[in-house]
Write a protein that holds these residues in place. Structure first.
Motif, mmCIF file in Angstrom:
data_model
loop_
_atom_site.group_PDB
_atom_site.id
_atom_site.type_symbol
_atom_site.label_atom_id
_atom_site.label_comp_id
_atom_site.label_asym_id
_atom_site.label_seq_id
_atom_site.Cartn_x
_atom_site.Cartn_y
_atom_site.Cartn_z
ATOM 1 N N PRO A 46 0.790 -1.519 0.061
ATOM 2 C CA PRO A 46 -0.155 -0.163 -0.075
ATOM 3 C C PRO A 46 0.975 1.378 0.455
ATOM 4 O O PRO A 46 0.593 2.504 -1.010
ATOM 5 C CB PRO A 46 -1.087 0.103 1.683
ATOM 6 N N ALA A 47 1.682 1.605 0.867
ATOM 7 C CA ALA A 47 2.591 1.802 0.878
ATOM 8 C C ALA A 47 2.922 1.974 -0.620
ATOM 9 O O ALA A 47 3.385 3.965 -1.036
ATOM 10 C CB ALA A 47 3.918 2.927 1.775
ATOM 11 N N TRP A 48 4.244 2.093 -1.370
ATOM 12 C CA TRP A 48 4.022 1.693 -2.914
ATOM 13 C C TRP A 48 3.047 2.462 -3.428
ATOM 14 O O TRP A 48 3.758 2.988 -4.390
ATOM 15 C CB TRP A 48 4.742 0.060 -3.315
ATOM 16 N N ALA A 49 1.500 1.790 -3.343
ATOM 17 C CA ALA A 49 0.783 2.209 -4.480
ATOM 18 C C ALA A 49 0.792 4.062 -4.121
ATOM 19 O O ALA A 49 0.662 4.661 -5.343
ATOM 20 C CB ALA A 49 -0.620 1.578 -4.018
ATOM 21 N N TRP A 59 -0.333 8.472 1.858
ATOM 22 C CA TRP A 59 1.122 8.016 2.576
ATOM 23 C C TRP A 59 1.084 7.731 3.761
ATOM 24 O O TRP A 59 1.413 6.617 4.294
ATOM 25 C CB TRP A 59 2.281 8.863 2.011
ATOM 26 N N GLY A 60 0.589 8.690 5.308
ATOM 27 C CA GLY A 60 0.843 8.046 6.550
ATOM 28 C C GLY A 60 0.089 7.408 7.156
ATOM 29 O O GLY A 60 0.569 6.090 7.473
ATOM 30 N N GLU A 61 -1.369 7.215 6.032
ATOM 31 C CA GLU A 61 -2.260 5.789 6.572
ATOM 32 C C GLU A 61 -1.472 4.830 5.727
ATOM 33 O O GLU A 61 -1.254 3.637 6.928
ATOM 34 C CB GLU A 61 -3.550 6.083 5.429
ATOM 35 N N TRP A 96 3.813 14.406 3.939
ATOM 36 C CA TRP A 96 4.372 14.182 2.465
ATOM 37 C C TRP A 96 4.805 15.195 2.093
ATOM 38 O O TRP A 96 4.151 16.099 1.464
ATOM 39 C CB TRP A 96 3.670 13.929 1.357
ATOM 40 N N ALA A 97 6.576 15.740 2.600
ATOM 41 C CA ALA A 97 6.812 16.919 2.460
ATOM 42 C C ALA A 97 7.967 16.426 2.279
ATOM 43 O O ALA A 97 8.641 15.850 3.039
ATOM 44 C CB ALA A 97 6.394 17.939 3.315
#
Length: 174
Positions: A46-49, A59-61, A96-97
């Motif tokens: 899921p993070a790659w997605a 991203w955080g989730e 996401w920064a």
């Protein structure tokens, strides 16, 4: 073939944007994940997605979900190296920064190099050198945009297999 140095790797990290930084850190974590949880190959999917979509909101989730799924992993033998990998996951920023992702990518790079060097027979041996090359290749691939993510994932899968084989061989001969 060009020689890879830590300096050139840091220069690539310094020039990367959010997606590239997230991919670089995630790729390091993905390659080292077998040291924390040998059977957790799909936990980071899921993070790659989210990286592929450039979806900073998810991203955080996705990272939090991976932390929950790997809660308690790595408490067995090899604790020092597993702790490095756990640190990569625990340190992943929820935001996401650029700056938090850059700092995370740097820490992941160092932790992955340390983990690989741990399993090398000599200082700066072939595992360490291979990891350095893979990190540079991932950053170069993702610099070309979302199309480079497939190459980054392939490099991570290959690197994870190599590391898993070395660890397995070492365990059999111990």
């Amino acid at each position: 073939m060009t020689s890879v140095t830590s300096t050139s790797l840091q220069e690539l990290i310094d020039r990367a944007e959010e997606r590239g930084l997230a991919a670089a850190g995630l790729a390091c974590l993905d390659r080292c994940l077998p040291l924390l949880a040998p059977d957790a190959a799909d936990v980071l999917r899921p993070a790659w997605a989210t990286v592929a979509r450039g979806d900073g909101g998810a991203w955080g989730e996705a990272v939090a979900k991976a932390r929950v799924e790997l809660d308690g992993a790595g408490s067995g033998p090899g604790g020092e190296v597993a702790a490095l990998v756990r640190g990569m996951l625990d340190d992943a920023p929820a935001d996401w920064a650029v700056e938090p992702l850059r700092e995370w990518a740097r820490r992941c790079s160092g932790a992955a190099l340390t983990a690989h060097a741990h399993y090398d027979a000599t200082d700066a041996g072939p595992l360490h050198a291979g990891e350095l090359r893979r990190q540079q290749a991932v950053l170069e691939a993702v610099a070309h945009g979302p199309t480079g993510l497939r190459r980054a994932r392939d490099l991570s899968t290959e690197g994870g297999r190599v590391l898993r084989a070395v660890v397995s061989r070492r365990a059999r001969t111990a």
